[in-house]
Write a protein that holds these residues in place. Structure first.
Motif, PDB file in Angstrom:
ATOM      1  N   ASP A  95       0.809  -1.220   0.000  1.00 55.76           N
ATOM      2  CA  ASP A  95       0.000   0.000   0.000  1.00 55.76           C
ATOM      3  C   ASP A  95       0.845   1.273   0.000  1.00 55.76           C
ATOM      4  N   THR A  96       2.102   1.184   0.429  1.00 57.05           N
ATOM      5  CA  THR A  96       2.917   2.393   0.568  1.00 57.05           C
ATOM      6  C   THR A  96       4.199   2.369  -0.257  1.00 57.05           C
ATOM      7  N   ALA A  97       4.585   1.206  -0.757  1.00 60.13           N
ATOM      8  CA  ALA A  97       5.804   1.121  -1.562  1.00 60.13           C
ATOM      9  C   ALA A  97       5.695   2.068  -2.755  1.00 60.13           C
ATOM     10  N   GLY A  98       6.732   2.833  -2.982  1.00 59.67           N
ATOM     11  CA  GLY A  98       6.724   3.782  -4.089  1.00 59.67           C
ATOM     12  C   GLY A  98       6.307   5.178  -3.696  1.00 59.67           C
ATOM     13  N   LEU A  99       5.700   5.327  -2.513  1.00 59.13           N
ATOM     14  CA  LEU A  99       5.316   6.666  -2.053  1.00 59.13           C
ATOM     15  C   LEU A  99       6.504   7.337  -1.362  1.00 59.13           C
ATOM     16  N   PRO A 100       6.718   8.634  -1.571  1.00 58.33           N
ATOM     17  CA  PRO A 100       7.726   9.346  -0.788  1.00 58.33           C
ATOM     18  C   PRO A 100       7.404   9.239   0.695  1.00 58.33           C
ATOM     19  N   VAL A 101       8.443   9.117   1.529  1.00 59.63           N
ATOM     20  CA  VAL A 101       8.263   8.932   2.967  1.00 59.63           C
ATOM     21  C   VAL A 101       8.804  10.147   3.712  1.00 59.63           C
ATOM     22  N   GLY A 102       7.988  10.674   4.616  1.00 57.14           N
ATOM     23  CA  GLY A 102       8.422  11.725   5.523  1.00 57.14           C
ATOM     24  C   GLY A 102       8.315  11.234   6.952  1.00 57.14           C
ATOM     25  N   LEU A 103       9.068  11.865   7.846  1.00 59.30           N
ATOM     26  CA  LEU A 103       9.042  11.502   9.262  1.00 59.30           C
ATOM     27  C   LEU A 103       8.705  12.726  10.091  1.00 59.30           C
ATOM     28  N   PHE A 104       7.792  12.551  11.044  1.00 61.60           N
ATOM     29  CA  PHE A 104       7.381  13.618  11.958  1.00 61.60           C
ATOM     30  C   PHE A 104       7.728  13.170  13.368  1.00 61.60           C
ATOM     31  N   GLY A 105       8.615  13.884  14.032  1.00 68.37           N
ATOM     32  CA  GLY A 105       9.046  13.497  15.366  1.00 68.37           C
ATOM     33  C   GLY A 105       8.704  14.550  16.402  1.00 68.37           C
ATOM     34  N   ALA A 106       8.205  14.104  17.539  1.00 70.52           N
ATOM     35  CA  ALA A 106       7.903  15.002  18.651  1.00 70.52           C
ATOM     36  C   ALA A 106       8.794  14.638  19.827  1.00 70.52           C
ATOM     37  N   SER A 107       9.306  15.648  20.527  1.00 68.33           N
ATOM     38  CA  SER A 107      10.161  15.451  21.693  1.00 68.33           C
ATOM     39  C   SER A 107      11.326  14.541  21.333  1.00 68.33           C
ATOM     40  N   THR A 108      11.573  13.467  22.102  1.00 64.50           N
ATOM     41  CA  THR A 108      12.694  12.580  21.791  1.00 64.50           C
ATOM     42  C   THR A 108      12.468  11.809  20.494  1.00 64.50           C
ATOM     43  N   GLY A 109      11.222  11.729  20.054  1.00 61.61           N
ATOM     44  CA  GLY A 109      10.937  11.083  18.777  1.00 61.61           C
ATOM     45  C   GLY A 109      11.572  11.809  17.610  1.00 61.61           C
ATOM     46  N   ALA A 110      11.847  13.109  17.767  1.00 57.56           N
ATOM     47  CA  ALA A 110      12.515  13.846  16.699  1.00 57.56           C
ATOM     48  C   ALA A 110      13.924  13.323  16.475  1.00 57.56           C
ATOM     49  N   ALA A 111      14.613  12.987  17.557  1.00 64.22           N
ATOM     50  CA  ALA A 111      15.950  12.410  17.433  1.00 64.22           C
ATOM     51  C   ALA A 111      15.881  11.053  16.746  1.00 64.22           C
ATOM     52  N   ALA A 112      14.880  10.241  17.090  1.00 64.24           N
ATOM     53  CA  ALA A 112      14.712   8.938  16.446  1.00 64.24           C
ATOM     54  C   ALA A 112      14.455   9.104  14.955  1.00 64.24           C
TER      55      ALA A 112
END
Length: 224
Positions: free
Chosen positions: A103-120
């Motif tokens: 369902d997602t292969a081929g779609l551009p991927v972005g990451l949204f991180g909050a607090s320590t999740g931003a470092a991850a």
């Protein structure tokens, strides 16, 4: 707008991760959310941002980077939420999963991180430079990603910080200086760490929607 929503399970190697994947029928990209500091995929703030992204035809994956058992331990010790190596490995596994899931292969991927999740999120972006197209941090701790990771990030990075969140703003400014990728610091005037002030979270969502929207455009970088 027609959307498909389902609960997914991602094999992160050392643990199964549970997430909520929501894809508009005509999704232009997909954004995975990395929570931190004791939060989960049920975070009302991240869910509000995710809803705004979907209105712009961006799919969203909100997932728990800790298992239920780990969350119970972390509630007592508060240690796992700061285990950036662990969280980063699991975020990297999520990027890999998105690249192979039909369902997602081929779609551009972005990451949204909050607090320590931003470092991850930044760790995963550094580990998968060809798999991550853009990163957004909300009130994040990008400094915790480390001096080796930050220069290795290739995806454009948007750092959203509350104007009254003085210590985190300073840490974001210092981390940004170590980035080699395009970046922008977006300060929300009058906002504190959780963006609870009227209109603050809406500004976060609008900035994220614009940043991730550019990654879905051929040749778009999101940087300035």
């Amino acid at each position: 707008m027609t959307t498909a929503s389902r609960t997914v399970r991602i094999d992160a190697g050392d643990a199964p991760l549970v997430g909520d994947l929501v894809l508009p029928a005509d999704a232009r990209a997909v954004v995975a959310f990395a929570h931190g500091s004791g939060s989960s995929r049920h975070s009302p703030r991240n869910r509000a941002v995710a809803e705004a992204l979907r209105e712009a035809r961006l799919g969203t994956l909100l997932l728990d980077l800790l298992t239920q058992q780990e969350e119970r331990v972390d509630m007592v010790t508060a240690e796992l939420r700061f285990d950036i190596a662990l969280l980063g490995r699991r975020m990297t596994a999520t990027v890999d999963w998105l690249g192979t899931e039909p369902d997602t292969a081929g779609l551009p991927v972005g990451l949204f991180g909050a607090s320590t999740g931003a470092a991850a999120a930044l760790v995963a972006a550094a580990e998968r430079p060809d798999g991550v197209r853009a990163v957004v941090s909300r009130g994040g701790r990008p400094d915790l990603a480390g001096d080796e990771v930050l220069p290795a990030v290739r995806a454009p990075v948007l750092l959203v910080v509350g104007g009254e969140d003085h210590q985190v703003l300073r840490l974001n400014e210092e981390a940004a200086e170590r980035l080699s990728a395009p970046y922008r610091i977006h300060v929300v005037p009058g906002a504190t760490h959780l963006f609870e002030e009227p209109g603050a979270l809406e500004e976060v969502a609008a900035a994220a929607r614009e940043w991730f929207g550019q990654m879905a455009v051929p040749g778009g970088t999101g940087g300035q």
